[in-house]
Scaffold this motif. Structure first.
Motif: not given
Length: 362
Positions: A191-192, A209-211, A219-220, A227-230
Motif C-alpha cells: 500500500v505504501k 494506519f495498520v489494523a 506491536d505498535i 513504515g506505518a504512521t500508527g
C-alpha cells in the motif's frame, strides 16, 4: 512523542480505536479514547437498536441515535482527540449515514466493506477527513485514481486491514483458511508503494494506519518502524469498562481460548472472524432463518441469507451470547481482564515509547 495532524485536528497518540458494530463502539468508548488523545470511532451499524421504534422505523432510529452518540463522545472528550465514525459501504443506508455524520460535524469518516468511491462527493465542502479501509495496494490505487479523477481529492489517511482483523475481512475464505494471503507487513509495504505517486502528486503525505492483530505497545512500535504512521485497534478495546457492549458480551472474551477464534460466513458476502459459540455452530450446519428484517445490507437477500447479521450482532451485544455473533480479531482470547481506557492507553504508550527508544530488545 510527535503529534499528527489529520486535516486540522491533532492526534496526540498513534492509535485509532476501530469501529465495532453493532453497539460495541458507540459514544462512550469513542469519547473515552478521545479523552486520552486518540481517535475514537463510533460504528454507524444500527446504533439505534436499543430504541423502541427500531424495527418499524429503523432509519429514523439509527440516525437519531447516531447523532446522540456523536454528541456524547464530544462531551466526554472535552476538546481532546479526534472523532471518527465507521460507515460500511455495504450498508443500505450508507448515504444517509454519511450525511448525518457530516451534519453532526465529525472529524473523520472511515469506510470499508466495499470501495467507498462516492464518499468524496457526499462530504464535499464539509472539511471532514475521509479514509478508506483497504487490504491491498491494488484497492488503494483504484480508490485514489477514482477520487482524483472524479473529485480531485485523495484520502486524508488510509487504514490497511490485514488478515488477523476481526469482523468482516477483505480476503477470501480460501486465503484465510490456507494462509496464502500476504502478511500485514507485506500489505503495508504494498500500500505504501501504491500511495507514493499520489502523495508526490499532492505534495503531502498520506498517513497509513495498520489494523489486524495489533495488541501491545510493542506491536505498535514494530509497525511504525516498518513504515506505518500508527495503528487501528478494535478488539483490545472490548476489554475496557467504557466499551459500550454488555458485561455478558465482554465475558465471552474472558472465557475464550485461542481455539475458540474461528472463521465464519457473513450475509455481507465476506468471511468474518468470530468467537465460536452455539450460534456459529448452527450457522455452520445450515441456514438460520431471520426472525425479522430491516434491509440493513445492500448485498443481503432475506429469503436466502444464511442468517440475519443485524439480529445476530444485536443478540450478542445485549448479552444473548448463545444466539449471537461475536466478532473478534485473532487476539480476542488474550483479553483476561476488564480495565479502564486510560489504563490501557497508558500501558500501550509506555510500551510503545520503550520499544521506539530501543530500550527493549528481542
Amino acid at each position: 512523542m510527535s503529534l499528527l495532524a489529520i486535516k486540522d485536528k491533532i492526534l496526540e497518540v498513534p492509535i485509532i480505536q476501530g469501529g465495532m458494530g453493532v453497539g460495541v463502539s458507540l459514544g462512550n468508548l469513542a469519547g473515552a479514547v478521545m479523552a486520552q488523545g486518540g481517535m475514537g470511532t463510533i460504528s454507524a451499524a444500527n446504533p439505534g437498536f436499543m430504541r423502541a421504534e427500531f424495527r418499524k422505523k429503523s432509519l429514523t432510529a439509527n440516525l437519531e441515535q447516531f447523532a446522540a452518540e456523536i454528541k456524547k463522545a464530544r462531551e466526554m472528550a472535552k476538546g481532546r482527540g479526534v472523532l471518527a465514525v465507521n460507515i460500511m459501504v455495504a450498508s443500505s443506508t450508507y448515504v444517509e449515514s454519511v450525511k448525518q455524520a457530516v451534519k453532526s460535524k465529525v472529524d473523520a469518516i472511515v469506510s470499508g466493506a466495499g470501495l467507498p468511491l462516492e464518499l468524496p462527493a457526499l462530504v464535499k465542502g464539509s472539511g471532514v477527513a475521509i479514509a478508506p479501509i483497504v487490504s491491498s495496494g491494488r484497492a488503494a490505487t483504484v480508490i485514489c485514481r477514482s477520487w482524483l479523477r472524479k473529485h480531485e481529492v485523495l484520502p486524508d489517511f488510509v487504514v490497511v486491514e490485514g488478515p488477523d482483523a476481526g469482523g468482516h475481512l477483505g480476503f477470501s475464505q480460501e486465503e484465510l483458511a490456507e494462509g496464502s494471503h500476504k502478511s500485514l507487513k507485506e500489505i503495508l509495504a504494498d500500500v505504501k508503494e501504491a500511495l507514493q505517486p499520489f502523495a508526490e502528486k499532492a505534495a503531502r503525505a498520506i498517513p497509513i494506519f495498520v489494523a489486524g492483530g495489533i495488541y501491545t505497545g510493542r506491536d505498535i512500535a514494530e509497525y511504525v518502524k516498518a513504515g506505518a504512521t500508527g495503528v487501528q485497534m478494535g478488539t483490545r478495546f472490548i476489554g475496557t469498562h467504557e466499551c459500550d457492549a454488555s458485561d455478558e458480551y465482554k465475558a465471552q472474551f474472558l472465557q475464550a481460548s485461542e481455539a475458540d477464534i474461528i472463521l465464519t460466513k457473513s450475509p455481507a458476502g465476506l468471511p468474518g472472524r468470530a468467537i465460536n459459540n452455539p450460534f456459529t455452530k448452527r450457522v455452520a450446519e445450515g441456514r438460520v432463518a431471520p426472525n425479522w428484517c430491516i434491509n440493513c445490507l445492500q448485498t443481503c437477500h432475506p429469503k436466502e441469507t444464511p442468517y440475519c447479521i443485524s439480529e445476530a450482532l444485536i443478540n450478542a451485544v445485549t448479552g444473548k451470547a448463545d444466539e449471537g455473533l461475536i466478532f473478534t480479531g485473532t487476539n480476542g482470547w488474550r483479553i483476561t481482564d476488564i480495565r479502564s481506557v486510560k489504563s490501557l492507553m497508558d500501558e500501550l504508550m509506555h510500551e510503545y515509547a520503550l520499544h521506539m527508544g530501543g530500550l527493549i530488545n528481542g
